[in-house]
Design an enzyme around this catalytic site. Structure first.
Site, PDB file in Angstrom:
ATOM      1  CD  GLU A 248      -1.842   2.220   1.909  1.00 40.23           C
ATOM      2  OE1 GLU A 248      -1.483   3.246   1.270  1.00 40.23           O
ATOM      3  OE2 GLU A 248      -2.002   2.189   3.124  1.00 40.23           O
ATOM      4  CB  CYS A 282      -1.220   7.283   1.426  1.00 43.25           C
ATOM      5  SG  CYS A 282      -2.363   6.144   2.228  1.00 43.25           S
TER       6      CYS A 282
END
Length: 478
Positions: A248, A282
């Site tokens: 990720e 993010c």
């Protein structure tokens, strides 16, 4: 309120200190509040050995019993929410109320994955008489997991919950800068009755830990959340040893504001979300592509809200946005703002470090930045937003897809036709319409392109932590 905890390694069910340590700094005033132990090679060997023993026990523990221990741990963390949130605010800087929400989010990962533990179904494939084909899912083995500093509790919770629910053991290398959240997870699981060796928590020099435990034969999966550059490096190490990865990685989330959207409401909501976690997310909305007919109203609404965000110590109840987590983020934002200014972007809010001590930086708004401004293609990972006008939805989607990242994307529209167009064409693992929430425990989360590989959460969340085995059973030898 409790003091900052005494950080220790957790190996084979025991807490331990080490000879070397790294300072933990409060980003609100730059004072040292604690020390993170640095694991030596012997500590890593002990963790690998413990994980091997833990896997033998845990993989043979029934899914229902695994789920029960996970749910007990989540309940314990909910009971300790203020203690955990206090430590997170001290080490990370985020407002206390946001830290409490992070603890709740981490508990939700445990609660959801506990439910998935008893739903890792296989199947029987129809066949001719006398033979049966059965597909089963089994835990992959020991997971080497690496979590970042921006969400000290919920990020490691995601990986620990997935691994444990699937029946894996795990060695977690959590952030040295924000170690308390992971330590509280380990403490809650220990108190909930997790067998020794199933979870092992280490800290230290990241490159030394990853280069040692990833190639080890005991490690069967590498799970990482962090920057694309580091993710690529860890993937290369894993590939040399045929280890699967769950990555990720970074993003640079676009937000498309369509011609039919309410620009004032969307602008206010967007600026508020940009301030969450000081933009150190993010999935943080950053590149705003606004239809030219809505541009001025959206821009003005965003700027007004951005300028009103109260920046301060996370322990102050009035604070909406705390400091950045470290001096590196200040330097990165200053560089991006200077470059954008030099290339002709308009600075409509913020742009300069504030306060005499602590890593404080305001919500910063750039407008009409050219495509070659670094902020347009480098993830700022801070409270910086770029607002640019576009002439059409086609142009907005083209610009949204222009980067090699594809983690989260957002849009504001009331048109079903626009939603269908966005759904089909926007290159992202997560697309949110009229909301800036990118993921919840029950939905799969992950990216495309250079934003990563695999999914965490949702019904898909345990798939990477298992192997698929086919059993062909013929009833007679002949």
């Amino acid at each position: 309120m409790t003091q900052y905890p005494d950080i220790q390694l957790f190996i084979d069910g025991q807490w331990r200190k080490t000879a070397d340590s790294l300072p933990v700094v409060n980003p609100a005033d730059e004072t040292v509040i604690g020390a993170t132990p640095v694991a030596a090679r012997a500590d890593l060997d002990d963790a690998l050995s413990a994980a091997a023993g833990g896997f033998k026990v845990w993989s043979m523990t029934s899914p229902a019993e695994r789920a029960a221990i996970m749910l007990r741990a989540a309940a314990i963390m909910r009971e300790r929410i203020d203690e955990i949130a206090h430590a997170i605010t001290l080490e990370h800087g985020k407002p206390f109320l946001q830290a409490r929400l992070e603890v709740i989010r981490g508990c939700e990962f445990f609660e959801w994955d506990a439910g998935e533990a008893v739903r890792t179904y296989g199947r029987v494939i129809p066949s001719k008489p006398g033979i049966r084909y059965v597909v089963v899912h089994q835990p992959i083995g020991t997971v080497a997991a690496f979590s970042p500093w921006n969400f000290p509790m919920s990020q490691p919770a995601r990986k620990v919950a997935g691994a444990l629910a699937a029946g894996c053991s795990i060695i977690l290398k959590a952030s040295e800068e924000t170690p308390a959240g992971a330590m509280h997870i380990a403490r809650a699981l220990q108190d909930a009755g997790l067998p020794a060796g199933v979870l092992n928590l280490v800290f230290g020099v990241p490159s030394e830990i990853s280069s040692y435990i990833i190639p080890h034969s005991q490690t069967r999966l590498v799970a990482f959340t962090g920057s694309t550059a580091v993710g690529k490096h860890l993937t290369e190490i894993a590939a040399r040893h045929m280890k699967p990865v769950l990555m990720e990685l970074g993003g640079h989330a676009p937000v498309i504001v369509c011609e039919d959207a309410d620009p004032v409401a969307a602008g206010r909501l967007s600026a508020t979300r940009k301030a969450r976690n000081a933009g150190q997310v993010c999935t943080s909305p950053t590149r705003f592509f606004v239809h030219e007919s809505r541009f001025a109203a959206f821009r003005d609404s965003f700027v007004e809200r951005a300028r009103s965000v109260v920046v301060g110590n996370g322990m102050d109840a009035a604070t909406e946005m705390g400091p950045l987590a470290n001096h590196r983020r200040i330097e990165a934002l200053e560089t991006l703002v200077a470059d954008a200014r030099q290339k002709g972007a308009k600075i409509l809010a913020g742009g300069d470090r504030i306060k005499n001590s602590g890593y404080f930086f305001p919500v910063t708004v750039l407008a009409e930045a050219p495509d070659d401004a670094r902020a347009m293609y480098e993830e700022p990972f801070g409270p910086l937003a770029i607002i640019n006008p576009v002439a059409s939805l086609d142009e907005a989607i083209e610009k949204a897809n222009a980067l090699p990242f594809g983690l989260a994307a957002y849009a504001f529209t009331d048109s079903a036709a626009n939603v269908e167009e966005l759904t089909q064409r926007v290159e992202a693992g997560n697309l949110s319409i009229n909301t800036l929430e990118a993921s919840v425990a029950e939905t799969p989360f992950g990216g495309v392109k250079e934003s990563g590989y695999g999914r965490e959460g949702g019904a898909e969340g345990l798939s990477h932590y298992t192997i698929v085995k086919t059993v062909s059973h013929k009833m007679k030898y002949a």
